[in-house]
Design a protein around this motif. Structure first.
Motif, mmCIF file in Angstrom:
data_model
loop_
_atom_site.group_PDB
_atom_site.id
_atom_site.type_symbol
_atom_site.label_atom_id
_atom_site.label_comp_id
_atom_site.label_asym_id
_atom_site.label_seq_id
_atom_site.Cartn_x
_atom_site.Cartn_y
_atom_site.Cartn_z
ATOM 1 N N VAL B 214 35.131 7.007 21.950
ATOM 2 C CA VAL B 214 35.945 8.226 21.978
ATOM 3 C C VAL B 214 37.290 7.928 21.319
ATOM 4 C CG1 VAL B 214 36.924 10.031 23.444
ATOM 5 C CG2 VAL B 214 34.824 8.872 24.142
ATOM 6 N N TYR B 215 37.657 8.779 20.372
ATOM 7 C CA TYR B 215 38.908 8.594 19.621
ATOM 8 C C TYR B 215 39.793 9.824 19.821
ATOM 9 C CZ TYR B 215 35.955 5.202 17.153
ATOM 10 O OH TYR B 215 35.108 4.178 16.853
ATOM 11 N N GLU B 216 41.104 9.569 19.777
ATOM 12 C CA GLU B 216 42.019 10.713 19.845
ATOM 13 C C GLU B 216 43.315 10.411 19.100
ATOM 14 O OE1 GLU B 216 43.098 11.706 23.877
ATOM 15 O OE2 GLU B 216 44.566 10.101 23.991
ATOM 16 N N ASN B 217 43.978 11.465 18.670
ATOM 17 C CA ASN B 217 45.342 11.333 18.174
ATOM 18 C C ASN B 217 46.183 12.423 18.834
ATOM 19 O OD1 ASN B 217 44.857 13.727 16.804
ATOM 20 N ND2 ASN B 217 44.636 12.766 14.793
ATOM 21 N N ALA B 218 47.360 12.647 18.330
ATOM 22 C CA ALA B 218 48.251 13.598 19.002
ATOM 23 C C ALA B 218 47.684 15.014 19.012
ATOM 24 C CB ALA B 218 49.612 13.588 18.309
ATOM 25 N N ASP B 219 46.856 15.328 18.020
ATOM 26 C CA ASP B 219 46.387 16.706 17.875
ATOM 27 C C ASP B 219 44.998 16.967 18.443
ATOM 28 O OD1 ASP B 219 48.723 17.277 16.428
ATOM 29 O OD2 ASP B 219 47.813 16.400 14.628
ATOM 30 N N SER B 223 34.183 12.242 19.621
ATOM 31 C CA SER B 223 33.360 11.219 20.254
ATOM 32 C C SER B 223 32.175 10.888 19.347
ATOM 33 C CB SER B 223 32.871 11.754 21.607
ATOM 34 O OG SER B 223 31.746 11.049 22.055
ATOM 35 N N ILE B 224 31.936 9.599 19.153
ATOM 36 C CA ILE B 224 30.747 9.177 18.382
ATOM 37 C C ILE B 224 29.720 8.646 19.375
ATOM 38 C CG2 ILE B 224 29.854 7.607 16.609
ATOM 39 C CD1 ILE B 224 32.629 7.444 15.414
ATOM 40 N N TYR B 225 28.487 9.134 19.288
ATOM 41 C CA TYR B 225 27.428 8.688 20.196
ATOM 42 C C TYR B 225 26.250 8.209 19.365
ATOM 43 C CZ TYR B 225 25.182 8.508 24.783
ATOM 44 O OH TYR B 225 24.611 8.082 25.953
#
Lengths: 143, 296
Positions: B214-219, B223-225
């Motif tokens: 699971v990746y995130e940034n400010a915006d 999720s890669i599965y």
């Protein structure tokens, strides 16, 4: 004559209600989800009557709780139908987790070798607002 | 507990291992299937036995129950009345109110029924095609098309030994540790994001390993599965809404893009991997993400 017209109108209204029930029935069929992105469930025999029941679910984000809500194991009693022989509950170890996007696990049931079983897996995801969505997977396996 | 001796004891011996709650569930479930009385008796006998060992108050005292019946039901006001009138007084008797018995439908009612039948026929045959369905019954079945899933023939693949409880600093590191060299992870695209969760789940009996990052940034986030299988028995079910499925081809692989209540999902198959990405990203970003997987 007026009475007969009333009867016909009543019949038509009943019919209209039946049609509207059909439309609502389609609404409750799984149809996109704000909590669930993807899921699967399966059951296979792994020898000596043991059944491995697998489930996995991915939420649409970090979920307050995600996993399997319930797994029911039914034994085939042939003409007598299916008898419930085991229920795994949400509170059982290995059924769910908290604060994750996805969760999956394998639960085991020791059945009788050669006997057919029906497995009903209900996966769920509860978001931070407390809204829960579920999906059910049913599979059959001979232990 | 007589049913628990001899043959039936073997047949229903598994009941002893169940809790009272589970046994009560069995009783409820048995209402929906035809079941021999011996089974019901066996379940009740085990409940009684367990209750007598550790009383929880489930089973009322017989004397108290009789006293309550005498006080609340067997009263002067209730004389001549029955608690279970709907079952009829004679075996096989129907629970039809007397006023209605023997009274058939009159001519007008039959005419009304005929009109209703014709109307129902018109609705079920003419309405569905107008709404884009093949038949009335397909209107229900049609919703199954909102689930996206793969149907691919079985594919054999090399399956390396999986390290136990290993921790990885990136999804690519996890794949590399499992000797996976296929291009499955976006390159430049994920540089804009931070990895916030990574899990590797092994399903030994299924010869299957799931990778979820699971990746995130400010915006936003995504999720890669990835599901690695030795043999494709069943694929995952993907939730989708009414929007169309778009195909984006990259590296000679079809990537399917669709929406789940506004969230983009990308699903594709590469060798023995069922892959998907989902999150709050735009269609343009989704295509950029796909291209990023194959850039070298």
């Amino acid at each position: 004559m007026k009475k007969n017209k009333m009867r016909i109108v009543s019949l038509l209204l009943v019919l209209a209600c039946m049609m509207s029930v059909s439309a609502y029935a389609s609404d409750i069929v799984p149809y996109a989800s704000d909590q669930i992105s993807a899921y699967d469930g399966d059951a296979i025999a792994v020898g000596n009557g043991r059944i491995a029941i697998e489930f996995s679910i991915e939420g649409t984000g970090k979920m307050s709780s995600i996993g399997a809500q319930r797994i029911r194991v039914y034994e085939d009693y042939h003409s007598d139908g299916w008898a419930l022989v085991k229920t795994f509950r949400q509170t059982d170890d290995g059924m769910n987790t908290s604060g994750k996007v996805s969760y999956g696990n394998t639960m085991y049931y020791n059945g009788i070798a050669g006997t057919k079983y029906k497995i009903e897996i209900v996966v769920f995801a509860t978001d931070s607002k407390g809204v829960t969505d579920t999906r059910t997977v049913t599979c059959y396996v001979t232990a | 507990m007589a049913e628990q001796s001899g043959g039936p004891a073997c047949k229903y011996s598994y009941l002893e291992a169940l809790s009272i709650e589970e046994l009560e569930e069995l009783l409820c479930a048995s209402e929906n299937v035809q079941r021999d009385d011996g089974y019901i008796d066996a379940v009740i006998a085990v409940i009684r036995k367990k209750e007598s060992q550790t009383p929880s108050g489930r089973l009322p005292d017989v004397d108290e129950a009789w006293k309550e019946f005498q006080e609340q039901f067997n009263t002067a006001e209730g004389a001549g009345m029955t608690l279970y009138s709907e079952f009829g007084t004679e075996p096989g008797s129907a629970s039809v109110p007397k006023a209605k018995q023997g009274k058939g439908l009159n001519r007008s009612a039959w005419r009304g029924l005929a009109v209703a039948a014709v109307l129902a026929l018109c609705i079920t045959t003419l309405l569905p095609p107008a709404l884009g369905y093949q038949s009335f019954f397909a209107m229900v079945g049609q919703w199954n098309d909102t689930i996206f899933h793969f149907t691919l023939p079985g594919q054999e693949a090399e399956y390396p030994t999986i390290p136990d409880d290993a921790e990885y600093e990136s999804l690519q590191a996890a794949l590399t540790a499992h000797e996976i060299t296929l291009p499955l992870v976006p390159n430049s695209f994920i540089e804009e994001f931070e990895l916030i969760d990574l899990s590797v789940t092994e399903y030994e009996d299924y010869d299957r390993v799931d990778y979820n990052a699971v990746y995130e940034n400010a915006d936003t986030w995504f999720s890669i599965y990835l599901v690695q299988r030795n043999e494709v028995i069943k694929t995952r079910q993907y939730e989708k809404d009414e929007s169309m499925v778009k195909t984006y081809r990259a590296n000679d692989i079809d990537h399917y893009l669709f929406e789940n209540n506004g969230r983009i999902t990308i699903a594709w198959y590469n060798d023995c991997f069922e892959c998907s990405v989902q999150g709050e990203i735009s269609l343009e970003d989704a295509e950029r993400l796909i291209d990023s997987i194959y850039e070298r």
